[in-house]
Design a protein around this motif. Structure first.
Motif, short mmCIF file in Angstrom:
data_model
loop_
_atom_site.label_atom_id
_atom_site.label_comp_id
_atom_site.label_asym_id
_atom_site.label_seq_id
_atom_site.Cartn_x
_atom_site.Cartn_y
_atom_site.Cartn_z
N SER A 48 0.84 -1.21 0.00
CA SER A 48 0.00 0.00 0.00
C SER A 48 0.87 1.25 0.00
O SER A 48 0.57 2.23 -0.69
CB SER A 48 -0.93 0.01 1.22
N LEU B 101 0.94 4.27 -2.83
CA LEU B 101 0.82 5.70 -2.51
C LEU B 101 2.03 6.48 -3.00
O LEU B 101 1.89 7.59 -3.51
CB LEU B 101 0.62 5.89 -1.01
N GLU C 96 -7.93 10.31 -5.09
CA GLU C 96 -8.60 9.02 -5.19
C GLU C 96 -9.73 9.04 -6.22
O GLU C 96 -10.11 8.00 -6.74
CB GLU C 96 -9.12 8.56 -3.82
N MET D 191 -6.30 4.00 -5.17
CA MET D 191 -5.80 4.58 -3.92
C MET D 191 -6.67 4.16 -2.73
O MET D 191 -6.17 4.06 -1.61
CB MET D 191 -5.76 6.09 -4.05
N ILE E 133 -5.68 3.60 1.31
CA ILE E 133 -6.09 4.51 2.39
C ILE E 133 -7.21 3.96 3.25
O ILE E 133 -7.44 4.45 4.35
CB ILE E 133 -6.46 5.91 1.86
N THR F 202 -8.72 13.66 1.65
CA THR F 202 -7.36 13.13 1.51
C THR F 202 -6.49 14.23 0.91
O THR F 202 -6.98 15.06 0.15
CB THR F 202 -7.31 11.91 0.57
#
Length: 155
Positions: free
Chosen positions: A36, A40, A86, A92, A96, A117
């Protein structure tokens, strides 16, 4: 690709909660799993590349991270803000809203939802007034898209 040892189970301790109550924040080391985090990082790199004058001009149409408008797009000062990514990069959400987020939020509140975000991308190798970004609280001026403040309290 080997990611090494698996990430240990994430635990929010009583000490974390006490610090959150007294200071308004706590730090969880290695909270986000390596895949993850890599996703990102790639999205952040894509945003920065799209914002670069060498790679994008207004006539090219929307670039990754254009959603918030030109007032936050300038990266000449060494710091770029990008939010709502996102919507342009739905993958994404997997990073998250993963297990780390559920574990962390469940320790803090019985009910939660995604409100906002934001990436704050800082120029590498610089430590000057243009790239500093200290601890702060956005709640005093953050509003919902339709107007008004988010439901308090918010994290």
């Amino acid at each position: 690709m080997s990611l090494g040892a698996p990430t240990p189970p994430l635990v929010v301790t009583a000490e974390h909660l006490s610090q959150f109550d007294s200071l308004g924040y706590f730090v969880l080391e290695r909270a986000i799993d390596p895949p993850s985090l890599a996703l990102l990082q790639q999205i952040a790199d894509d945003v920065e590349a799209a914002r670069s004058a060498e790679h994008h001009s207004p006539g090219d149409g929307p670039a990754v991270g254009d959603a918030e408008g030109p007032q936050l797009m300038d990266n000449s000062g060494g710091r770029t803000f990008a939010f709502g990514i996102e919507k342009e990069r739905p993958e994404m959400y997997s990073a998250i809203l993963g297990d780390w987020a559920a574990t962390t939020l469940a320790a803090l509140t019985p009910r939660s939802s995604l409100f906002h975000t934001e990436f704050v991308l800082k120029a590498g190798g610089r430590a000057d007034a243009h790239t500093r970004f200290g601890w702060h609280q956005d709640g005093g001026y953050t509003t919902t898209p339709g107007g008004g403040e988010p439901s308090a309290p918010h994290i």
